[in-house]
Design a protein around this motif. Structure first.
Motif, mmCIF file in Angstrom:
data_model
loop_
_atom_site.group_PDB
_atom_site.id
_atom_site.type_symbol
_atom_site.label_atom_id
_atom_site.label_comp_id
_atom_site.label_asym_id
_atom_site.label_seq_id
_atom_site.Cartn_x
_atom_site.Cartn_y
_atom_site.Cartn_z
ATOM 1 N N LEU A 294 0.977 -1.251 -0.118
ATOM 2 C CA LEU A 294 0.019 0.025 -0.142
ATOM 3 C C LEU A 294 0.821 1.397 -0.043
ATOM 4 O O LEU A 294 0.664 2.302 -0.625
ATOM 5 C CB LEU A 294 -1.003 -0.004 0.979
ATOM 6 N N GLY A 295 1.995 1.142 0.816
ATOM 7 C CA GLY A 295 2.725 2.266 0.976
ATOM 8 C C GLY A 295 3.643 2.563 -0.613
ATOM 9 O O GLY A 295 3.633 3.567 -0.915
ATOM 10 N N LEU A 296 4.128 1.682 -1.148
ATOM 11 C CA LEU A 296 4.744 1.785 -2.375
ATOM 12 C C LEU A 296 3.811 1.981 -3.565
ATOM 13 O O LEU A 296 4.061 2.825 -4.278
ATOM 14 C CB LEU A 296 5.155 0.196 -2.993
ATOM 15 N N LYS A 297 2.446 1.784 -3.407
ATOM 16 C CA LYS A 297 1.364 2.202 -4.379
ATOM 17 C C LYS A 297 1.133 3.565 -4.262
ATOM 18 O O LYS A 297 1.245 4.351 -5.381
ATOM 19 C CB LYS A 297 0.023 1.410 -3.848
ATOM 20 N N TYR A 298 0.934 4.241 -3.064
ATOM 21 C CA TYR A 298 0.715 5.533 -3.117
ATOM 22 C C TYR A 298 2.217 6.470 -3.387
ATOM 23 O O TYR A 298 2.020 7.489 -3.813
ATOM 24 C CB TYR A 298 0.096 5.888 -1.578
ATOM 25 N N TYR A 299 3.262 5.946 -3.043
ATOM 26 C CA TYR A 299 4.329 6.577 -3.432
ATOM 27 C C TYR A 299 4.390 6.550 -4.890
ATOM 28 O O TYR A 299 4.673 7.666 -5.698
ATOM 29 C CB TYR A 299 5.780 5.572 -2.960
ATOM 30 N N ALA A 300 4.374 5.475 -5.733
ATOM 31 C CA ALA A 300 4.086 5.510 -7.137
ATOM 32 C C ALA A 300 3.058 6.414 -7.957
ATOM 33 O O ALA A 300 3.507 7.113 -8.876
ATOM 34 C CB ALA A 300 3.874 3.951 -7.676
ATOM 35 N N GLN A 301 2.050 6.417 -6.962
ATOM 36 C CA GLN A 301 0.922 7.421 -7.798
ATOM 37 C C GLN A 301 1.415 8.848 -7.378
ATOM 38 O O GLN A 301 1.196 9.570 -8.225
ATOM 39 C CB GLN A 301 -0.484 7.084 -7.123
ATOM 40 N N GLY A 302 2.020 9.162 -6.487
ATOM 41 C CA GLY A 302 2.540 10.477 -6.053
ATOM 42 C C GLY A 302 3.672 10.890 -7.307
ATOM 43 O O GLY A 302 3.577 11.949 -7.741
ATOM 44 N N GLN A 303 4.386 9.940 -7.499
ATOM 45 C CA GLN A 303 5.308 10.137 -8.671
ATOM 46 C C GLN A 303 4.726 10.210 -9.900
ATOM 47 O O GLN A 303 5.074 11.352 -10.746
ATOM 48 C CB GLN A 303 6.287 8.778 -8.856
ATOM 49 N N ALA A 304 3.645 9.431 -10.233
ATOM 50 C CA ALA A 304 2.800 9.848 -11.371
ATOM 51 C C ALA A 304 2.127 11.073 -11.546
ATOM 52 O O ALA A 304 2.142 11.689 -12.483
ATOM 53 C CB ALA A 304 1.779 8.665 -11.610
ATOM 54 N N GLU A 305 1.914 11.663 -10.418
ATOM 55 C CA GLU A 305 1.187 12.890 -10.202
ATOM 56 C C GLU A 305 1.965 14.041 -10.495
ATOM 57 O O GLU A 305 1.681 15.062 -11.218
ATOM 58 C CB GLU A 305 0.214 13.031 -9.073
ATOM 59 N N GLN A 306 3.369 13.597 -10.170
ATOM 60 C CA GLN A 306 4.197 14.751 -10.336
ATOM 61 C C GLN A 306 4.580 14.821 -11.946
ATOM 62 O O GLN A 306 4.769 15.916 -12.325
ATOM 63 C CB GLN A 306 5.451 14.339 -9.631
ATOM 64 N N THR A 307 4.820 13.625 -12.502
ATOM 65 C CA THR A 307 5.002 13.569 -13.842
ATOM 66 C C THR A 307 3.869 14.468 -14.737
ATOM 67 O O THR A 307 4.268 15.203 -15.462
ATOM 68 C CB THR A 307 4.992 12.321 -14.577
ATOM 69 N N LEU A 308 2.493 14.074 -14.300
ATOM 70 C CA LEU A 308 1.316 14.914 -15.047
ATOM 71 C C LEU A 308 1.638 16.259 -14.821
ATOM 72 O O LEU A 308 1.229 17.100 -15.510
ATOM 73 C CB LEU A 308 0.150 14.396 -14.273
ATOM 74 N N ALA A 309 1.895 16.771 -13.580
ATOM 75 C CA ALA A 309 2.190 18.177 -13.282
ATOM 76 C C ALA A 309 3.188 18.896 -14.034
ATOM 77 O O ALA A 309 3.381 19.911 -14.831
ATOM 78 C CB ALA A 309 2.184 18.227 -11.636
ATOM 79 N N ALA A 310 4.409 18.157 -13.969
ATOM 80 C CA ALA A 310 5.582 18.634 -15.033
ATOM 81 C C ALA A 310 5.284 18.761 -16.180
ATOM 82 O O ALA A 310 5.796 19.543 -16.958
ATOM 83 C CB ALA A 310 6.835 17.686 -14.697
ATOM 84 N N ALA A 311 4.461 17.766 -16.868
ATOM 85 C CA ALA A 311 4.260 17.796 -18.287
ATOM 86 C C ALA A 311 2.873 18.788 -18.749
ATOM 87 O O ALA A 311 2.721 18.698 -19.838
ATOM 88 C CB ALA A 311 3.685 16.283 -18.778
ATOM 89 N N GLY A 312 2.638 19.319 -17.738
ATOM 90 C CA GLY A 312 1.716 20.383 -17.957
ATOM 91 C C GLY A 312 0.230 19.656 -18.350
ATOM 92 O O GLY A 312 -0.528 20.320 -18.920
ATOM 93 N N ILE A 313 -0.076 18.405 -17.928
ATOM 94 C CA ILE A 313 -1.554 17.888 -18.112
ATOM 95 C C ILE A 313 -2.265 18.173 -17.135
ATOM 96 O O ILE A 313 -2.141 17.603 -15.887
ATOM 97 C CB ILE A 313 -1.209 16.256 -18.486
ATOM 98 N N GLU A 314 -3.284 18.876 -17.134
ATOM 99 C CA GLU A 314 -4.209 19.356 -16.408
ATOM 100 C C GLU A 314 -5.576 18.768 -16.391
ATOM 101 O O GLU A 314 -5.783 17.982 -17.028
ATOM 102 C CB GLU A 314 -4.222 20.790 -16.345
ATOM 103 N N ASP A 315 -6.506 19.207 -15.606
ATOM 104 C CA ASP A 315 -7.869 18.579 -15.809
ATOM 105 C C ASP A 315 -8.084 17.362 -15.484
ATOM 106 O O ASP A 315 -9.065 16.667 -16.025
ATOM 107 C CB ASP A 315 -8.746 19.058 -17.015
ATOM 108 N N ILE A 316 -7.186 16.815 -14.671
ATOM 109 C CA ILE A 316 -7.403 15.089 -14.458
ATOM 110 C C ILE A 316 -8.683 15.010 -13.479
ATOM 111 O O ILE A 316 -8.626 15.432 -12.241
ATOM 112 C CB ILE A 316 -6.077 14.472 -13.872
ATOM 113 N N VAL A 317 -9.456 14.007 -13.834
ATOM 114 C CA VAL A 317 -10.789 13.955 -13.216
ATOM 115 C C VAL A 317 -10.445 12.632 -12.162
ATOM 116 O O VAL A 317 -11.202 12.424 -11.427
ATOM 117 C CB VAL A 317 -12.004 13.856 -14.153
ATOM 118 N N ARG A 318 -9.781 11.814 -12.768
ATOM 119 C CA ARG A 318 -9.568 10.459 -11.730
ATOM 120 C C ARG A 318 -8.248 9.863 -12.341
ATOM 121 O O ARG A 318 -7.540 10.130 -13.227
ATOM 122 C CB ARG A 318 -10.822 9.437 -12.142
#
Length: 405
Positions: free
Chosen positions: A191-215
């Motif tokens: 569970l901890g690794l999953k949420y770490y991985a999701q946090g990293q993915a969210e940082q990628t989306l932010a750095a790539a300028g991909i906005e308006d993520i709904v889920r």
């Protein structure tokens, strides 16, 4: 989870509760109880969509399995009373062992991405999506190994463990308890690794300028908790896939799944009699489905440049269970016959020429080669995945992956 994991879990649970009294039999009985929920695979509901979505249904319900465990314990207790052979332990201990050996099976299943109807029969009427924590892969040796050790030693030694003269591990029952603690700790780690991985993915989306993520949804993609795959959907219904290893020194790579760009239009234009299958798949997957089209050639001996009869297929993929570009659960819901030159469109994502779709009883999607590439084997997909775990530069050359600055 895989059958072996469920067998050793059930054996370890019963061994931990009744191993002191039943010896080797505790592990045998527990293994049998741990297998029972998956016996629903022998049921055939008539088509692959129904077989997929009704699996892990009533047989994985905590309500059903609790009743089965309590009822079974009551019958065994009454049988022993009738025979005049008292049990060497309390009725309550027997009921606890049987109930936990049964109910831990679907609870473990719910940690995978597939989806488990823990609260059947309430889930469909209440439109509750099957529980999909998605923190472990369906096969994970690191989870299974401690419980396998406990079961093997319990079957060999029965009650006592002579190699330990005293202390916690002086008997097999306590060893089973210890291994259950280890395996449960691994689930918490996942569970901890999953949420770490999701946090990293969210940082990628932010750095790539991909906005308006709904889920967003993150899941492991291999028999390990080191490589993770994330799906994200924006307000324009575009699906973004991200992939990264927890060993990476950079943010995960990402790509748009462009073959599903017309997914919403295709799902809307499904024939009416195909809608129930699509609706059930959407519910079962939590709406993580992608609709596309592909062209199936009538024969494999036709020259590529000729005009030949072909079948356009409307396909739905479960986007949660994908390795590379291969969806493990993919179904054809409708077809359309046409006479087109198909050399340039063997796998299309658009409803070309607005074909008139004809509903069919769903079938598993046949493989269609693109540029004469062979169908990838699951072994090769796993091998490629392990390579990606340890080498962050091992991105598919033609996979469309991008890196953020």
């Amino acid at each position: 989870m895989d059958s072996l994991s469920q067998i050793v879990l059930g054996a370890s649970v019963q061994g931990a509760i009744l191993g002191k009294y039943q010896g080797r039999k505790a592990y045998i009985y527990g293994a049998i109880l741990g297998t029972i929920p998956d016996l629903d695979v022998i049921l055939n509901y008539g088509d692959p969509v129904s077989n997929m979505t009704y699996h892990r249904g009533f047989s994985h319900s905590l309500f059903v399995l609790t009743a089965l465990g309590l009822g079974g314990a009551w019958l065994i207790s009454r049988y022993h009373q009738w025979r005049g052979i008292p049990l060497p332990y309390s009725d309550q201990r027997l009921a606890l062992a049987m109930t936990l050996a049964l109910t831990t099976h679907p609870i473990l299943d719910s940690f995978t991405v597939y989806g488990t109807q823990l609260f059947w029969p309430l889930q469909e009427p209440l439109q509750i999506t099957p529980i999909s924590i998605a923190s472990v892969f369906i096969i994970d040796p690191l989870y299974t190994l401690p419980l396998l050790i406990a079961m093997i030693i319990g079957l060999i030694k029965g009650r006592k463990l002579p190699i330990f003269k005293k202390g916690w591990f002086a008997n097999c029952q306590r060893l089973a308890v210890g291994m259950l603690v280890v395996s449960s700790g691994y689930l918490l780690l996942s569970l901890g690794l999953k949420y770490y991985a999701q946090g990293q993915a969210e940082q990628t989306l932010a750095a790539a300028g991909i906005e308006d993520i709904v889920r967003i949804k993150t899941m492991p993609v291999l028999p390990t908790t080191l490589l993770w795959r994330t799906l994200a959907e924006d307000k324009q219904h575009r699906i973004i896939e991200l992939r990264g290893s927890v060993l990476d020194k950079r943010l995960p790579e990402y790509r748009y799944l462009t073959k599903y760009k017309n997914s919403k239009a295709l799902s809307t234009n499904l024939p009416q009699s195909s809608q129930p299958y699509a609706t059930r798949l959407d519910w079962f997957s939590g709406d993580w489905t992608g609709y596309r089209t592909q062209t199936l050639i009538a024969t494999n001996t036709i020259p590529k440049q000729s005009n030949t009869p072909s079948t356009e297929q409307l396909v739905v993929d479960d986007l949660r269970m994908v390795a590379g570009d291969t969806s493990f659960f993919s179904f054809v819901l409708a077809t359309s016959e046409n006479q087109k030159n198909i050399s340039a469109k063997k796998n299309s994502s658009s409803p070309s020429d607005n074909p008139q779709w004809q509903a069919i009883i769903p079938i598993e999607t046949p493989f269609v080669s693109i540029d004469d590439k062979p169908k990838p084997s699951r072994f090769n997909l796993i091998k490629q995945g392990f390579h990606r775990v340890i080498d962050e530069s091992a991105m598919d050359a033609d996979g469309g992956w991008e890196l953020v600055d």
